[in-house]
Structure formats: structure tokens, C-alpha cells
Design a protein around this motif. Structure first.
Motif, PDB file in Angstrom:
ATOM      1  N   VAL A 116      27.540  33.396  36.629  1.00  0.00           N
ATOM      2  CA  VAL A 116      28.871  33.603  35.756  1.00  0.00           C
ATOM      3  C   VAL A 116      28.647  32.855  34.624  1.00  0.00           C
ATOM      4  CG1 VAL A 116      31.486  33.788  35.713  1.00  0.00           C
ATOM      5  CG2 VAL A 116      29.938  34.295  38.095  1.00  0.00           C
ATOM      6  N   GLU A 123      35.771  38.055  30.996  1.00  0.00           N
ATOM      7  CA  GLU A 123      36.844  38.894  31.649  1.00  0.00           C
ATOM      8  C   GLU A 123      37.597  38.353  32.936  1.00  0.00           C
ATOM      9  OE1 GLU A 123      32.653  39.809  33.283  1.00  0.00           O
ATOM     10  OE2 GLU A 123      33.622  39.492  31.402  1.00  0.00           O
ATOM     11  N   ARG A 156      28.902  38.395  35.111  1.00  0.00           N
ATOM     12  CA  ARG A 156      30.012  38.263  34.489  1.00  0.00           C
ATOM     13  C   ARG A 156      30.418  37.329  33.826  1.00  0.00           C
ATOM     14  NH1 ARG A 156      33.730  39.845  39.751  1.00  0.00           N
ATOM     15  NH2 ARG A 156      32.276  38.686  40.978  1.00  0.00           N
TER      16      ARG A 156
END
Length: 220
Positions: A116, A123, A156
Motif C-alpha cells: 500500500v 483512497e 492500493r
């Protein structure tokens, strides 16, 4: 490779057998208490850090929040950590340096971690990290951020919410905020081998002239 690293990797049990009687019960309990809370399910991947003070601060944050592994991509220069900032935290953290992003990605994915990326437009919020079973927080270079090749490998992105006029924080501050959130509520989860290795390391740093003690017994 430093003697303690060789010793703990190759024969941690023997190091424990030799050094444990030389350490007070109170100190042994302190070391084991830290190990009990140590995490393998959260890690950090730092892309091409430049400032030794930032590098040291990230190491110190890993230690403070019980994160055992810090992976560093050394693209153009060696990873350096200012001792005055790290304050010996580097003794307890496994800092693994990689020459390429591919090598670092392979290491964290083999550990079953989701990558990440820290990004102003992420987000995810910091508190979302605690729900990811195994997560590697990816931090970028102080000037250029995360390189494109590494950013493309991240599943992400996570952002630190801002209220002021500035758009970003110093990378070491970002690391501390994200690690605080990612580790919250997690129980220690080192496996038996890692626990033994870290216990051997803890004993080593607790015994004065431990290197000489081990050398006298032929342990180099």
C-alpha cells in the motif's frame, strides 16, 4: 556480515544457551515482553531514501511500533541512518537493502504482504490499514516520491488527511502516523524461528563484551 547476525541466523539456540545465564531474569523478561508484541504482519518498504535523518527516523518508528522488517530500495546511493536519531533502534530492526525494486517487491510478496503506497490522493485512510491482514507500507523518496515502477506494483494507496495549507508531511512523520494506525490492535505474530533469532539478539546486546564471550567458545 556482523558477528551477531551470523550467529543468530546460523545457531540462535546455541547463542541463547551460552548468553542466557549471563543476563538477569528481569532483563530476559523485558526482552521477551517486547518480542511477544513484535509484528511480522506489518512492514515498510522505503524507496530510495536520501536523508540519513529521515532514514533513522523511519527505523526508530518501526522499532517503536514493533515492526520487525524494513526493506529499502537503494537506487543510486547506500542507505544511511543517522545514529543520533536512530538511537540504537537499528539494532532491533531487520533492515534489508535491495538494489532493485523487483528484489524488494519479491521479498514482501513472498511474505504474503499487500503493498500500500503512501500518497496524498490515496483512497484509504490510515485507520483502514489495521484491517489488512498483512501489509507493507510503501514510502517514497523525499523529493521524487515513489518511483513509477514501484507505484505500479502497489495494490492500493493510503493518505494522511490534512487540514492545513501544506499538501504533504515529511516522510518520517508520514511513516510514524501510518505505522501507528497499521499496528493498532494487532497481537504479536513473529514465528518461532524469528522469535528465537530476536531473543538471541536481545541477549547479545544485553551482555557486556558478548562478542568476546562467543569468540572464546569458537562461535564467530
Amino acid at each position: 556480515m556482523p558477528q551477531i547476525v551470523r550467529a543468530e541466523n546460523e545457531r540462535a539456540a546455541e547463542v541463547v544457551r551460552v548468553l542466557e545465564p549471563l543476563v538477569t531474569e528481569r532483563r530476559r523478561a523485558r526482552v521477551m515482553g517486547v518480542i511477544d508484541r513484535r509484528l511480522a504482519s506489518v512492514g515498510v518498504l522505503f524507496d530510495a531514501p536520501h536523508d540519513p535523518h529521515n532514514g533513522a527516523a523511519v527505523i526508530r518508528s518501526c522499532e517503536a511500533f514493533g515492526v520487525q522488517a524494513l526493506h529499502v530500495v537503494e537506487r543510486v546511493e547506500r542507505f544511511l541512518a543517522a545514529a543520533s536519531v536512530a538511537r540504537s533502534a537499528e539494532q532491533w530492526i531487520d533492515v534489508v537493502c535491495h538494489k532493485t525494486a523487483d528484489s524488494a517487491v519479491l521479498a514482501v510478496t513472498r511474505a504474503g504482504m499487500e503493498m500500500v503506497a503512501a500518497h496524498p490522493d490515496g483512497e484509504l485512510m490510515p485507520e483502514d490499514l489495521a484491517a489488512i491482514p498483512r501489509v507493507a507500507i510503501v514510502l517514497g523518496n523525499e523529493r521524487d516520491g515513489i518511483s513509477e515502477d514501484l507505484a505500479a506494483r502497489c495494490a492500493r494507496r493510503v493518505r494522511v488527511p490534512m487540514r492545513g495549507f501544506v499538501e504533504s508531511l515529511n516522510v518520517s512523520v508520514t511513516a510514524a502516523i501510518l505505522l501507528s494506525s497499521a499496528t493498532r490492535g494487532r497481537a504479536g505474530d513473529l514465528d518461532g524461528e524469528a522469535r528465537l533469532r530476536l531473543y538471541a539478539r536481545g541477549l547479545y546486546y544485553s551482555v557486556p563484551r558478548a562478542a568476546e564471550v562467543l569468540a572464546a567458545l569458537g562461535m564467530r
